[in-house]
Write a protein that holds these residues in place. Structure first.
Motif, PDB file in Angstrom:
ATOM      1  N   ALA A   9       0.865  -1.169   0.000  1.00 51.75           N
ATOM      2  CA  ALA A   9       0.000   0.000   0.000  1.00 51.75           C
ATOM      3  C   ALA A   9       0.910   1.229   0.000  1.00 51.75           C
ATOM      4  CB  ALA A   9      -0.903   0.000   1.223  1.00 51.75           C
ATOM      5  N   VAL A  10       0.705   2.082  -0.991  1.00 53.79           N
ATOM      6  CA  VAL A  10       1.523   3.285  -1.162  1.00 53.79           C
ATOM      7  C   VAL A  10       0.585   4.421  -1.556  1.00 53.79           C
ATOM      8  CG1 VAL A  10       3.432   4.319  -2.452  1.00 53.79           C
ATOM      9  CG2 VAL A  10       3.412   1.855  -2.057  1.00 53.79           C
ATOM     10  N   ALA A  11       0.761   5.584  -0.968  1.00 54.56           N
ATOM     11  CA  ALA A  11      -0.068   6.725  -1.364  1.00 54.56           C
ATOM     12  C   ALA A  11       0.134   6.986  -2.862  1.00 54.56           C
ATOM     13  CB  ALA A  11       0.302   7.954  -0.550  1.00 54.56           C
ATOM     14  N   PRO A  12      -0.955   7.264  -3.581  1.00 55.48           N
ATOM     15  CA  PRO A  12      -0.835   7.474  -5.034  1.00 55.48           C
ATOM     16  C   PRO A  12       0.234   8.495  -5.430  1.00 55.48           C
ATOM     17  CG  PRO A  12      -3.141   7.343  -4.414  1.00 55.48           C
ATOM     18  CD  PRO A  12      -2.339   7.358  -3.127  1.00 55.48           C
ATOM     19  N   GLU A  13       0.401   9.532  -4.634  1.00 55.68           N
ATOM     20  CA  GLU A  13       1.397  10.558  -4.984  1.00 55.68           C
ATOM     21  C   GLU A  13       2.835  10.085  -4.790  1.00 55.68           C
ATOM     22  OE1 GLU A  13       0.010  11.591  -0.736  1.00 55.68           O
ATOM     23  OE2 GLU A  13      -0.906  10.817  -2.566  1.00 55.68           O
ATOM     24  N   HIS A  14       3.027   8.966  -4.110  1.00 49.55           N
ATOM     25  CA  HIS A  14       4.374   8.417  -3.887  1.00 49.55           C
ATOM     26  C   HIS A  14       4.638   7.149  -4.702  1.00 49.55           C
ATOM     27  CE1 HIS A  14       5.026  11.279  -0.712  1.00 49.55           C
ATOM     28  NE2 HIS A  14       3.980  10.838  -0.050  1.00 49.55           N
ATOM     29  N   VAL A  21      12.653   3.852  -6.549  1.00 44.15           N
ATOM     30  CA  VAL A  21      13.577   3.530  -5.458  1.00 44.15           C
ATOM     31  C   VAL A  21      13.644   2.013  -5.247  1.00 44.15           C
ATOM     32  CG1 VAL A  21      14.027   3.842  -2.984  1.00 44.15           C
ATOM     33  CG2 VAL A  21      13.289   5.784  -4.391  1.00 44.15           C
ATOM     34  N   ASP A  22      12.508   1.343  -5.397  1.00 46.75           N
ATOM     35  CA  ASP A  22      12.496  -0.117  -5.298  1.00 46.75           C
ATOM     36  C   ASP A  22      13.439  -0.726  -6.338  1.00 46.75           C
ATOM     37  OD1 ASP A  22      11.125  -2.759  -4.461  1.00 46.75           O
ATOM     38  OD2 ASP A  22      10.860  -2.705  -6.632  1.00 46.75           O
ATOM     39  N   HIS A  23      13.380  -0.217  -7.545  1.00 47.21           N
ATOM     40  CA  HIS A  23      14.262  -0.736  -8.604  1.00 47.21           C
ATOM     41  C   HIS A  23      15.728  -0.453  -8.271  1.00 47.21           C
ATOM     42  CE1 HIS A  23      15.666  -1.884 -12.557  1.00 47.21           C
ATOM     43  NE2 HIS A  23      16.323  -0.737 -12.604  1.00 47.21           N
ATOM     44  N   GLU A  24      16.017   0.753  -7.853  1.00 46.79           N
ATOM     45  CA  GLU A  24      17.395   1.152  -7.569  1.00 46.79           C
ATOM     46  C   GLU A  24      17.998   0.386  -6.385  1.00 46.79           C
ATOM     47  OE1 GLU A  24      17.069   5.365  -6.932  1.00 46.79           O
ATOM     48  OE2 GLU A  24      16.806   5.785  -9.068  1.00 46.79           O
ATOM     49  N   ILE A  25      17.193   0.062  -5.402  1.00 44.84           N
ATOM     50  CA  ILE A  25      17.730  -0.553  -4.185  1.00 44.84           C
ATOM     51  C   ILE A  25      17.392  -2.042  -4.108  1.00 44.84           C
ATOM     52  CG2 ILE A  25      17.633  -0.551  -1.665  1.00 44.84           C
ATOM     53  CD1 ILE A  25      17.436   2.528  -1.854  1.00 44.84           C
ATOM     54  N   TRP A  26      16.107  -2.383  -4.048  1.00 43.74           N
ATOM     55  CA  TRP A  26      15.737  -3.790  -3.866  1.00 43.74           C
ATOM     56  C   TRP A  26      16.090  -4.659  -5.063  1.00 43.74           C
ATOM     57  CZ3 TRP A  26      15.087  -6.684   0.105  1.00 43.74           C
ATOM     58  CH2 TRP A  26      14.637  -6.151   1.306  1.00 43.74           C
ATOM     59  N   SER A  48      -4.711   2.822  -7.574  1.00 43.13           N
ATOM     60  CA  SER A  48      -3.541   3.712  -7.622  1.00 43.13           C
ATOM     61  C   SER A  48      -2.765   3.750  -6.309  1.00 43.13           C
ATOM     62  CB  SER A  48      -3.967   5.123  -8.016  1.00 43.13           C
ATOM     63  OG  SER A  48      -4.850   5.655  -7.046  1.00 43.13           O
ATOM     64  N   ASP A  49      -3.279   3.089  -5.283  1.00 44.53           N
ATOM     65  CA  ASP A  49      -2.589   3.079  -3.990  1.00 44.53           C
ATOM     66  C   ASP A  49      -1.916   1.738  -3.705  1.00 44.53           C
ATOM     67  OD1 ASP A  49      -4.935   1.631  -3.696  1.00 44.53           O
ATOM     68  OD2 ASP A  49      -5.335   2.375  -1.665  1.00 44.53           O
ATOM     69  N   GLN A  50      -1.713   0.927  -4.759  1.00 47.03           N
ATOM     70  CA  GLN A  50      -1.059  -0.364  -4.578  1.00 47.03           C
ATOM     71  C   GLN A  50       0.042  -0.583  -5.605  1.00 47.03           C
ATOM     72  OE1 GLN A  50      -3.648  -3.743  -4.378  1.00 47.03           O
ATOM     73  NE2 GLN A  50      -4.879  -2.880  -2.735  1.00 47.03           N
ATOM     74  N   VAL A  51       1.043  -1.323  -5.179  1.00 50.25           N
ATOM     75  CA  VAL A  51       2.138  -1.761  -6.042  1.00 50.25           C
ATOM     76  C   VAL A  51       2.351  -3.241  -5.761  1.00 50.25           C
ATOM     77  CG1 VAL A  51       4.601  -1.531  -6.558  1.00 50.25           C
ATOM     78  CG2 VAL A  51       3.250   0.508  -6.026  1.00 50.25           C
ATOM     79  N   ILE A  52       2.448  -4.020  -6.825  1.00 46.01           N
ATOM     80  CA  ILE A  52       2.709  -5.455  -6.679  1.00 46.01           C
ATOM     81  C   ILE A  52       4.093  -5.755  -7.241  1.00 46.01           C
ATOM     82  CG2 ILE A  52       2.028  -7.771  -7.416  1.00 46.01           C
ATOM     83  CD1 ILE A  52      -0.863  -6.736  -7.474  1.00 46.01           C
ATOM     84  N   PRO A  85       5.713   6.986   3.647  1.00 40.37           N
ATOM     85  CA  PRO A  85       5.146   5.781   4.269  1.00 40.37           C
ATOM     86  C   PRO A  85       4.618   4.789   3.232  1.00 40.37           C
ATOM     87  CG  PRO A  85       3.633   7.622   4.494  1.00 40.37           C
ATOM     88  CD  PRO A  85       4.885   8.166   3.861  1.00 40.37           C
ATOM     89  N   TYR A  86       4.696   3.528   3.588  1.00 41.36           N
ATOM     90  CA  TYR A  86       4.137   2.438   2.799  1.00 41.36           C
ATOM     91  C   TYR A  86       3.985   1.258   3.747  1.00 41.36           C
ATOM     92  CZ  TYR A  86       8.661   0.148   2.898  1.00 41.36           C
ATOM     93  OH  TYR A  86       9.807  -0.466   3.332  1.00 41.36           O
TER      94      TYR A  86
END
Length: 102
Positions: A9-14, A21-26, A48-52, A85-86
């Motif tokens: 769960a991620v705020a749509p604006e983030h 950042v996930d790509h760059e780090i994880w 828009s508030d989710q990333v899988i 936050p996420y």
């Protein structure tokens, strides 16, 4: 092959920053471990508030062999860089099963 399926769960604006950042780090970190095959990030126009994140591993043993201390260090870098936050709302594991064609 084993699939690691994570829903955040991620705020749509983030969301776009989270993905970058996930790509760059994880993704960069995980790709260094034996057994890593690939990683995809999925987004839905309806949620828009989710990333899988879908991560493919050769074996479960290789995936689970990553030291917990390494995962914690990577996560700390990710959180510090993201600065938003996420939360993890779902974590699943799947096995890819293939049967020979008749």
């Amino acid at each position: 092959m084993v699939i690691e399926w994570l829903t955040f769960a991620v705020a749509p604006e983030h969301r776009e920053t989270f993905i970058r950042v996930d790509h760059e780090i994880w993704t960069a970190a995980l790709s260094q471990y034996p057994g890593f095959i690939s990683k995809e990030v999925w987004i839905s126009p309806d949620l828009s508030d989710q990333v899988i994140a879908v991560i493919r591993w050769h074996t479960r043993d290789q995936w689970k062999a990553i030291p917990q201390a390494d995962l914690e260090q990577i996560d700390q870098r990710f959180q510090a860089t993201l600065g938003a936050p996420y939360r993890l709302i779902d974590a699943r594991e799947y096995q890819v099963r293939r049967y020979p064609s008749p």
